[in-house]
Design a protein around this motif. Structure first.
Motif, PDB file in Angstrom:
ATOM      1  N   ALA A  80      -9.635  -5.761  -4.006  1.00  0.00           N
ATOM      2  CA  ALA A  80      -8.380  -5.750  -3.669  1.00  0.00           C
ATOM      3  C   ALA A  80      -7.734  -5.997  -4.228  1.00  0.00           C
ATOM      4  CB  ALA A  80      -8.365  -5.950  -2.229  1.00  0.00           C
ATOM      5  N   LEU A  81      -7.752  -7.387  -4.537  1.00  0.00           N
ATOM      6  CA  LEU A  81      -7.525  -8.969  -5.441  1.00  0.00           C
ATOM      7  C   LEU A  81      -7.246  -8.293  -7.144  1.00  0.00           C
ATOM      8  CD1 LEU A  81      -9.229 -12.067  -3.973  1.00  0.00           C
ATOM      9  CD2 LEU A  81      -6.703 -11.138  -3.900  1.00  0.00           C
ATOM     10  N   SER A  82      -8.059  -7.791  -7.582  1.00  0.00           N
ATOM     11  CA  SER A  82      -7.673  -7.051  -9.138  1.00  0.00           C
ATOM     12  C   SER A  82      -7.071  -6.200  -8.584  1.00  0.00           C
ATOM     13  CB  SER A  82      -9.400  -6.988  -9.390  1.00  0.00           C
ATOM     14  OG  SER A  82     -10.393  -8.422  -9.277  1.00  0.00           O
ATOM     15  N   ALA A  83      -7.060  -4.793  -7.855  1.00  0.00           N
ATOM     16  CA  ALA A  83      -5.831  -3.701  -8.411  1.00  0.00           C
ATOM     17  C   ALA A  83      -4.946  -4.677  -7.500  1.00  0.00           C
ATOM     18  CB  ALA A  83      -6.725  -3.161  -6.652  1.00  0.00           C
ATOM     19  N   LEU A  84      -4.969  -5.651  -6.904  1.00  0.00           N
ATOM     20  CA  LEU A  84      -2.881  -6.267  -7.142  1.00  0.00           C
ATOM     21  C   LEU A  84      -2.604  -6.214  -8.337  1.00  0.00           C
ATOM     22  CD1 LEU A  84      -3.739  -7.550  -3.509  1.00  0.00           C
ATOM     23  CD2 LEU A  84      -1.683  -5.863  -3.515  1.00  0.00           C
ATOM     24  N   SER A  85      -3.741  -7.146  -8.967  1.00  0.00           N
ATOM     25  CA  SER A  85      -3.057  -8.347 -10.427  1.00  0.00           C
ATOM     26  C   SER A  85      -2.467  -7.289 -10.640  1.00  0.00           C
ATOM     27  CB  SER A  85      -4.480  -8.935 -10.516  1.00  0.00           C
ATOM     28  OG  SER A  85      -4.335  -9.679 -11.724  1.00  0.00           O
ATOM     29  N   ALA A  86      -3.191  -6.223 -10.890  1.00  0.00           N
ATOM     30  CA  ALA A  86      -3.857  -5.088 -12.711  1.00  0.00           C
ATOM     31  C   ALA A  86      -2.278  -4.248 -12.308  1.00  0.00           C
ATOM     32  CB  ALA A  86      -4.704  -4.232 -12.062  1.00  0.00           C
ATOM     33  N   ALA A  87      -1.861  -4.102 -10.696  1.00  0.00           N
ATOM     34  CA  ALA A  87      -0.350  -3.400 -10.046  1.00  0.00           C
ATOM     35  C   ALA A  87       0.555  -4.402 -10.631  1.00  0.00           C
ATOM     36  CB  ALA A  87      -0.710  -2.881  -8.631  1.00  0.00           C
ATOM     37  N   GLY A  88       0.874  -5.367 -11.350  1.00  0.00           N
ATOM     38  CA  GLY A  88       1.137  -6.539 -10.734  1.00  0.00           C
ATOM     39  C   GLY A  88       1.904  -7.357  -9.844  1.00  0.00           C
ATOM     40  N   PHE A  89       1.362  -6.995  -8.447  1.00  0.00           N
ATOM     41  CA  PHE A  89       1.618  -7.563  -7.082  1.00  0.00           C
ATOM     42  C   PHE A  89       1.530  -9.060  -7.007  1.00  0.00           C
ATOM     43  CE2 PHE A  89       1.596  -2.953  -6.029  1.00  0.00           C
ATOM     44  CZ  PHE A  89       2.689  -2.971  -5.680  1.00  0.00           C
ATOM     45  N   ILE A  90       0.068  -9.082  -7.821  1.00  0.00           N
ATOM     46  CA  ILE A  90       0.128 -11.167  -7.719  1.00  0.00           C
ATOM     47  C   ILE A  90      -0.899 -10.995  -9.232  1.00  0.00           C
ATOM     48  CG2 ILE A  90      -2.464 -12.398  -7.541  1.00  0.00           C
ATOM     49  CD1 ILE A  90      -3.099 -10.970  -4.516  1.00  0.00           C
ATOM     50  N   ALA A 125       0.667  -1.139  -0.139  1.00  0.00           N
ATOM     51  CA  ALA A 125      -0.078  -0.355   0.115  1.00  0.00           C
ATOM     52  C   ALA A 125       0.026   0.959  -0.404  1.00  0.00           C
ATOM     53  CB  ALA A 125      -0.719   0.434   1.116  1.00  0.00           C
ATOM     54  N   ALA A 126       2.072   1.023   0.564  1.00  0.00           N
ATOM     55  CA  ALA A 126       2.678   2.823   0.912  1.00  0.00           C
ATOM     56  C   ALA A 126       3.776   2.967  -0.640  1.00  0.00           C
ATOM     57  CB  ALA A 126       4.211   1.869   1.389  1.00  0.00           C
ATOM     58  N   ALA A 127       3.990   1.340  -1.623  1.00  0.00           N
ATOM     59  CA  ALA A 127       4.416   1.690  -2.743  1.00  0.00           C
ATOM     60  C   ALA A 127       3.384   1.967  -3.943  1.00  0.00           C
ATOM     61  CB  ALA A 127       5.136   0.930  -3.153  1.00  0.00           C
ATOM     62  N   ALA A 128       2.059   1.765  -3.567  1.00  0.00           N
ATOM     63  CA  ALA A 128       0.502   1.771  -4.362  1.00  0.00           C
ATOM     64  C   ALA A 128      -0.516   1.526  -3.423  1.00  0.00           C
ATOM     65  CB  ALA A 128       1.080   0.916  -5.342  1.00  0.00           C
TER      66      ALA A 128
END
Length: 107
Positions: free
Chosen positions: A18-28, A4-7
């Protein structure tokens, strides 16, 4: 929260978002996010129906046939007896993802 701090755009109030956002940001990885989203949908449906239709804790052996049929249909299965193996397999996959994404990096 680790990312969250970085993105900050990954912070969401609801798990699917949250899962969709994490995937879109490349974290998952997209496949992992898809698996976790499917697990969330499955568990959400089962829990919602059992909470709505059972006054006490859910006992599959004592559940009325009508409830068993509704539960099977809700999770797109033909037979109520297939729900438990599906839940067990799903819980194992989610635990594996948790270990890989959360527990191991935190160690």
């Amino acid at each position: 929260l680790r990312h969250a701090a970085a993105a900050p755009e990954v912070l969401r109030a609801h798990t699917p978002a949250a899962l969709s956002a994490l995937s879109a940001a490349g974290f998952i990885e997209r496949a992992v996010a898809g698996d976790l989203l499917a697990a969330h949908k499955l568990l959400d449906r089962v829990l919602a129906l059992t909470r709505l239709c059972q006054a006490e804790s859910f006992d599959p052996a004592a559940a009325p046939l009508g409830l068993k049929k509704v539960l099977a249909k809700a999770v797109e299965l033909e037979d109520f007896a297939l729900i438990e193996p599906l839940l067990v397999a799903t819980e194992r996959r989610v635990a594996d993802h948790f270990r890989r994404l959360v527990a191991d990096p935190a160690a």
